[in-house]
Design a protein around this motif. Sequence first.
Motif: not given
Length: 430
Positions: A26-27, A105-108, A111, A114, A126, A131, A133
Amino acid sequence: MMKTITTYALIAFILRRHGGNKSSNIRDKARHQNLTNPPQINNFSAKYVPFGADPDTSTESYSLDEIVYRSQSGGLLDVQHDLSALKAFPGSYWRALFDSRVGKRTWPYGSGVWSKKEWVLPDISSDDIVSAFEGNTNLFWAERFGKQFLGMNDLWVKHCGISHTGSFKDLGMTVLVSQVNRLRKMNKPVVGVGCASTGDTSAALSAYCASAGIPSIVFLPANKISIAQLVQPIANGAFVLSIDTDFDGCMKLIREVTSELPIYLANSLNSLRLEGQKTAAIEILQQFDWEVPEWVIIPGGNLGNIYAFYKGFHMCKELGLVDKIPRLVCAQAANANPLYLYYKSAWDEFKAVKANSTFASAIQIGDPVSIDRAVYALKNSNGIVEEATEEELMDAMAMADSTGMFICPHTGVALTALMKLRKSGVIGFD
């Protein structure tokens, strides 16, 4: 009809099969998205300013990339956001943006902290964010407890302890450790991160530092924290020192260490932590579909959290997401109650106390760092301070447990405050 679904002790390990690049995550996906479709450039920014300074006369400020914890006069600092830039977008825009990120689930942005990145650390990449989450914690309707013991139909409990390390401190630590990660990449003189703790802060710090591969050191008062809270930092590889003193003594030591060595201070004297913790207040408003509750009751020890909640609520009002803020109540254990005594003196003179042993060990603090922040928050929210004796907080826990809540002693302190204010008529009948 309202439905409640509760899952206990369920951990699902999910392995996903990726097409294309097997190493993608995801990152990586977020990084690729930013390269192919750069985000809209906005001039959001934040800086350190002296807490309580008059913005019309004070010129003192610091970049968030500076390692600084106190103002020139020795006072606390605050993170000040450029509200004029944020106000370029209406409240409806921010409500929709924050709501669109919940549970993703989209980074970040998955959370709970975030998902409000523009209001927390707008300048951080990012790639630098550390994190788990965190956030997005349960807000549940305490139906039976409210009706049976308080005659209330609309009592809700925000369970901030349902988090990665078991406390709300994760909300602030993800911000602080992310900024440390950024500073280290900038070759700033930061070898590790340190804190004094009654248990929760050390657990959060050690976990996030371990995730980022950053050394951590924690000072704990000997024989004053639970085994579970001691195990966490040790398991995460922190350098743990058990000191024959109380929290206030540990705090004095870590301040000396961080002033002499390249160790970054992680206690709430560092105002970065509060930027993460304020998102719990914003999250409460989200969970009520942006309807503002009348009262919010918060246990208080070192007193950063009461200000963080005020700041979150106030930003939402200032930026047009809501039209008012709740009244705040800070609940203290009677065995560690310097704020309560200060409040009862009509804010005449603050005196630190020697904190005595309490079941609510995480708030067993007699000389709170954030006393000035707490007083500001309470005065500006028409707030109240209440206390709970050991017998009262244990009775409150037993009553809550009898209705299926299963709470910690600190929540028992908050429920005691609620019951007292209800009995006195300060919190009226609904």
